[in-house]
Design an enzyme around this catalytic site. Structure first.
Site, mmCIF file in Angstrom:
data_model
loop_
_atom_site.group_PDB
_atom_site.id
_atom_site.type_symbol
_atom_site.label_atom_id
_atom_site.label_comp_id
_atom_site.label_asym_id
_atom_site.label_seq_id
_atom_site.Cartn_x
_atom_site.Cartn_y
_atom_site.Cartn_z
ATOM 1 N N ASN A 211 0.754 -1.090 0.111
ATOM 2 C CA ASN A 211 0.031 -0.246 -0.119
ATOM 3 C C ASN A 211 0.885 1.395 -0.011
ATOM 4 O O ASN A 211 2.122 1.088 0.099
ATOM 5 C CB ASN A 211 -1.046 -0.017 1.147
ATOM 6 C CG ASN A 211 -0.208 -0.085 2.533
ATOM 7 O OD1 ASN A 211 0.651 0.614 2.815
ATOM 8 N ND2 ASN A 211 -0.603 -1.406 3.326
ATOM 9 N N ARG A 212 0.069 2.369 -0.066
ATOM 10 C CA ARG A 212 1.038 3.542 0.049
ATOM 11 C C ARG A 212 1.636 4.125 1.350
ATOM 12 O O ARG A 212 1.939 5.283 1.105
ATOM 13 C CB ARG A 212 0.128 4.656 -0.876
ATOM 14 C CG ARG A 212 -0.360 4.459 -2.153
ATOM 15 C CD ARG A 212 -1.237 5.435 -2.932
ATOM 16 N NE ARG A 212 -1.616 4.915 -4.153
ATOM 17 C CZ ARG A 212 -1.140 5.197 -5.230
ATOM 18 N NH1 ARG A 212 0.169 5.722 -5.485
ATOM 19 N NH2 ARG A 212 -1.831 4.690 -6.629
#
Length: 399
Positions: A211-212
């Site tokens: 994920n970011r």
């Protein structure tokens, strides 16, 4: 971040070393003066090549000693350190950190640091390669072991075309952090457990589910907790920011590993903050790289352990659990509804709800969160990650 310090005026020494970020130190001096503190700026000779002496004198409203032999009759090279309530060095270059770690006193800033018993805060600023050099790492470890406080650096644009870890923290964040160091330490003697960053769930030796999350929020929380006197453990996954100094950092790259590390440490922690972006799904990783050309069967997704829910179910009345809720909804009411639902499902005491997206919420950017408690109105906090972290601790300590 809200500074916890005496309302009386502090005598602050601001050391400025020879890096391009010296121009940002002008704002540090201004902020300290406008808050009512007495500021003496000690620029190194190299620093004066970036910002001149008249600027420092105008901003600090005080004479600016530079040479080791300035004010000999007043024994300035010792007196400034003896009289200081707080010393801040920003920017702190790699060369300065090396000299400070080895106790050299070849200039006025060096003698001042050796002569002071006041808390010292350094804000490193340098190119990424210099920051990551083992010599710099060892020098910082030496300083931290001696009780020096470190803020930053951040990751972002540097001089020229470079970008990466090494950017000096923002002036207001440095001031707030430094003032908190000399204030009351309400978390002294308490163990605080914080998770940060994203997990990476391997698919095969090459690919992963991720994920970011950069871990910036969790690192900011760890810095604030340490400044307030806590014994902090940071369990982190993938980070795009520098690990905080003076904090026990434990690498937990996957949801399973983070589950193991958090559940093992949770029973001994007075306060636990789940700021990590833990993957909701994982797979059984293949031993070799999967290939579409080979007609390989892709593994099926399986849910990961719900760490927050397990911690909430086992916490005692003496423990506090804070859970972050990252949402993409643009509606405030819906955001708060989801935050309250998460509070119940995780048995959390506080939920920090924030919007996230491709360009929102992640990284070294200002953010906005709702701090939702079991009683009382939700609190909106905006600003840098360090500012929001400080605000969260204000709320926790006042409840």
């Amino acid at each position: 971040m809200t500074a916890r310090h005496s309302e009386s005026s502090l005598r602050v020494v601001l050391g400025v070393t020879g890096g391009i970020a010296a121009y940002k130190a002008v704002q540090i001096a201004r902020s300290l003066v406008t808050r009512g503190h007495q500021v003496t700026v000690i620029p190194t000779v190299s620093a004066l090549k970036f910002v001149g002496r008249p600027t420092w004198e105008a901003i600090s409203r005080s004479d600016v000693p530079v040479d080791l032999f300035d004010g000999v009759a007043e024994v300035t090279h010792v007196a400034l350190g003896q009289q200081a309530d707080l010393v801040i060095v920003a920017p702190a270059t790699a060369n300065f950190l090396a000299n400070y770690a080895h106790g050299t006193a070849e200039d006025l800033l060096g003698t001042t640091l050796l002569a002071t018993n006041a808390p010292v805060v350094v804000a490193p600023a340098m190119h990424t390669e210099m920051w990551e050099n083992p010599a710099t790492t060892e020098n910082l470890a030496t300083l931290v072991a001696r009780g020096v406080h470190v803020i930053g650096p951040e990751s972002g644009p540097l001089t020229g075309q470079d970008s990466g870890p090494g950017r000096m923290s923002e002036p207001e964040d440095i001031v707030d952090f430094a003032l908190s160091v000399v204030g009351p330490q309400p978390l002294a003697g308490q163990k605080v457990l914080i998770s940060a960053g994203g997990t990476r769930e391997p698919i095969d030796p090459v690919r992963f589910i991720g994920n970011r999350s950069t871990g910036a929020m969790g690192v900011a929380l760890a810095q604030v907790a340490a400044a307030l006197g806590a014994e902090v453990t940071l369990v982190h996954g993938s980070l795009e920011v520098s690990l905080p100094r003076g904090v026990d950092c434990v690498f937990a790259p996957t949801a399973a590993k983070m589950h193991a590390e958090m559940t093992a440490r949770f029973p001994h922690s007075a306060l636990t903050i789940m700021a990590a972006a833990v993957a909701d799904w994982s797979v059984q990783p293949a031993p070799e790289k999967l290939s579409k050309a080979d007609g390989a069967d892709w593994p099926e997704l399986a849910p990961t352990p719900d760490i927050a829910a397990e911690l909430g179910a086992s916490k005692t009345a003496e423990q506090q659990l804070v859970v972050f809720a990252a949402e993409t909804t643009s509606d405030d009411e819906e955001l708060l509804v989801r935050a309250r639902a998460k509070m119940e499902s995780k048995s959390a005491d506080v939920v920090v709800a924030n919007r996230v997206g491709e360009q929102v919420g992640f990284g070294q950017t200002d953010t906005a969160v709702w701090i939702v408690q079991r009683s009382g109105a939700p609190v909106l906090s905006t600003g840098s990650k360090l500012t929001v972290a400080g605000h969260l601790f204000d709320v926790l300590l006042s409840s």
